[in-house]
Scaffold this motif. Sequence first.
Motif, short mmCIF file in Angstrom:
data_model
loop_
_atom_site.label_atom_id
_atom_site.label_comp_id
_atom_site.label_asym_id
_atom_site.label_seq_id
_atom_site.Cartn_x
_atom_site.Cartn_y
_atom_site.Cartn_z
N PHE A 1 9.30 -9.02 -2.96
CA PHE A 1 9.34 -10.08 -4.04
C PHE A 1 9.90 -11.29 -3.43
N LYS A 2 11.14 -11.14 -2.85
CA LYS A 2 11.86 -12.36 -2.41
C LYS A 2 11.11 -12.90 -1.06
N MET A 3 10.41 -12.02 -0.41
CA MET A 3 9.71 -12.53 0.65
C MET A 3 8.26 -13.11 0.15
N GLN A 4 7.98 -13.11 -0.78
CA GLN A 4 6.57 -13.77 -1.50
C GLN A 4 7.07 -14.87 -2.08
N THR A 5 8.25 -15.11 -2.35
CA THR A 5 8.86 -16.30 -2.87
C THR A 5 8.83 -17.46 -1.60
N GLN A 6 9.04 -16.93 -0.50
CA GLN A 6 9.06 -17.85 0.73
C GLN A 6 7.49 -17.86 1.25
N GLY A 7 6.80 -17.41 0.72
CA GLY A 7 5.47 -17.56 1.38
C GLY A 7 5.00 -16.49 2.13
N ILE A 8 5.86 -15.37 2.38
CA ILE A 8 5.64 -13.96 3.51
C ILE A 8 4.79 -13.28 2.41
N ASN A 9 3.61 -12.95 2.98
CA ASN A 9 2.78 -12.19 2.38
C ASN A 9 2.40 -10.78 3.12
N THR A 10 2.80 -11.07 4.49
CA THR A 10 2.37 -9.78 5.31
C THR A 10 3.63 -8.80 5.63
N PHE A 11 3.52 -7.67 5.30
CA PHE A 11 4.64 -6.83 5.23
C PHE A 11 4.56 -5.77 6.46
N ARG A 12 5.52 -5.37 7.20
CA ARG A 12 5.63 -4.32 8.02
C ARG A 12 5.40 -3.05 7.71
N LYS A 13 4.65 -1.95 8.14
CA LYS A 13 4.39 -0.76 7.73
C LYS A 13 4.78 0.21 8.81
N SER A 14 5.87 1.05 8.44
CA SER A 14 6.47 1.99 9.14
C SER A 14 6.72 3.11 8.41
N PHE A 15 6.85 4.44 9.20
CA PHE A 15 6.85 5.81 8.49
C PHE A 15 8.17 5.80 7.72
N PRO A 16 8.37 6.51 6.64
CA PRO A 16 7.17 6.69 5.84
C PRO A 16 7.01 5.54 4.76
N GLN A 17 5.82 5.12 4.76
CA GLN A 17 5.61 4.03 3.65
C GLN A 17 5.33 4.64 2.51
N LEU A 18 5.98 4.50 1.22
CA LEU A 18 5.85 5.26 -0.11
C LEU A 18 5.22 4.39 -1.02
N PRO A 19 4.43 4.91 -1.72
CA PRO A 19 3.55 3.99 -2.73
C PRO A 19 4.57 3.57 -3.77
N GLY A 20 4.21 2.11 -4.34
CA GLY A 20 5.00 1.70 -5.22
C GLY A 20 6.04 0.52 -4.49
N GLY A 21 5.97 0.64 -3.23
CA GLY A 21 6.95 -0.33 -2.53
C GLY A 21 6.59 -1.70 -2.78
N THR A 22 5.68 -2.32 -3.14
CA THR A 22 5.17 -3.58 -3.72
C THR A 22 4.51 -3.72 -4.79
N VAL A 23 5.37 -4.84 -5.87
CA VAL A 23 4.82 -4.74 -7.12
C VAL A 23 3.68 -5.66 -7.10
N LYS A 24 2.42 -5.13 -7.77
CA LYS A 24 1.19 -5.91 -7.90
C LYS A 24 1.49 -6.76 -9.09
N ASN A 25 1.24 -8.33 -9.00
CA ASN A 25 1.28 -9.03 -10.16
C ASN A 25 2.63 -8.96 -10.80
N PRO A 26 3.52 -9.26 -10.11
CA PRO A 26 4.97 -8.95 -10.77
C PRO A 26 5.30 -10.08 -11.63
N THR A 27 6.00 -9.94 -12.67
CA THR A 27 6.56 -10.98 -13.59
C THR A 27 7.83 -11.14 -13.14
N PHE A 28 8.41 -12.46 -13.64
CA PHE A 28 9.69 -13.07 -13.07
C PHE A 28 9.97 -13.88 -14.08
#
Length: 477
Positions: free
Chosen positions: A360-387
């Motif tokens: 979420f902090k990365m998104q506020t900086q305009g960073i929207n591409t995240f590294r994917k490495s093992f193990p990627q767990l579901p739910g690691g990025t919130v879709k349509n987050p409120t703040f």
Amino acid sequence: MTTKKSAAKTAVEAKSTDAKTSKLVVSDAGKEIDFRLDQHGEYEFGGPFGVLAIMTGFPALMYYLWICLWFYDGQLVHPNSLEEVKPFLAQMWAHICKDANPSLYAWKVYGGNVIFQLLLAMVMPGFKQEGLPVPSLGYKTLIYNCNALYCMYATMVTATVLHTTGLFRLTEIIDNFGHLMTVGMIFGISIPFGAYFFAVATGTQMRMSGNFIYDVFMGAILNPRIGPVDLKMWAEVRVPWVIVFFLSVSGGCKQYEELGYVTPNMAFMILATWLYLNACGKGEECIPQTWDMYHEKWGFMVIFWNFAGVPFSYNYSVVYMSRHDPSDYRFSTPVYVFMFGTLLTAYYIWDTANSQKSRFKMQTQGINTFRKSFPQLPGGTVKNPTFIQTAHGNRLLTSGWWAYSRKPNYVADWIMSFCWGAIIGFATPIPYFYSMFFITVLVHRVGRDFERCSAKYGKDWERYCEVVKYKFIPGVY
């Protein structure tokens, strides 16, 4: 006056579209607040006398707990009268001098690992991650080379080759625990003084109190680097958790050589420490978004714990198991199922909560591409987050795990720490030191964090606390 309903409405209306399409902009008022927060204010930790007590007391406590485990079957020994104090202390000192002296072996193993990890950090490829804007650097963002995962597996391959060829037996690590701990303490005590004098000599010191001992403890420098390596982030991941993991592996190797098998309890610790080490590596790009990186200075408080405190006080259960028969701590199958289930559940919450906040902090900086490495767990990025959008310019996440607690990652982290002690049951209280110390640190850190947030965000922080009511456990506290 902002009502709970309107505060919640404000949080819900602030959608992730804004977070993804606009970069963080700190207001002029926010910059003034940041400037004040970057000056020395009140003493923490009891001031100079308090930090001096910590700097001397913790090494003494670590020696005491190790002696109790190593020589007294995990019992908390003590003198029974004033007349026994002097011989008791003499006996403690004799144990340290004989079985915890900084041996040549310990210097080669501990020092060799530190140098090896530093060289790996310098040469291995990695994911380039932009950190948060640093107020003390005029809101400049630093680039971090996140290659811990590659370094970690390179270390595992190297250790496997050394062990199987007989050049370096992993079983020797746990056998030399005391010697290695002392060398770790020497690193942990000397580096903060070196970092202090380097900062003063180069004019890179900041937020100084003017008291020498206090400034060595809190740190003088914020972002020390050697070439591409950020020493603060390197020391947080590459030193402590590598040692913690290999101490567990060493305990497992020792059991296998002596018993012909590895107990479920020891396997639990190998899994638990691997999960933590691997999480630090695969999610290293999230670390630059933390308070540790952009605010906490590199002093004794951080350095000693990374070089000595974490590696030699968090896995006392491994030390106990390596010196006792499995019958002393054996569980039934349902208990093992419960322990492994609790560990994995807590790990999932801890991993995804940290990921949600950092991304979420990365998104506020305009960073929207995240590294994917093992193990990627579901739910690691919130879709349509409120703040909650603050007047300062920052945004306070109110979605995912962070909708239920202001520190969900701390709760899950503490549960894991408690499991690290509980895996040997009630054979000795010493392995519970990690969780007992950790909860004290977390509560104190939360107090420091929330006090700073209150000063930084003012009424916006009050609105946030109305939306996310609980500090730790929803419905409880």
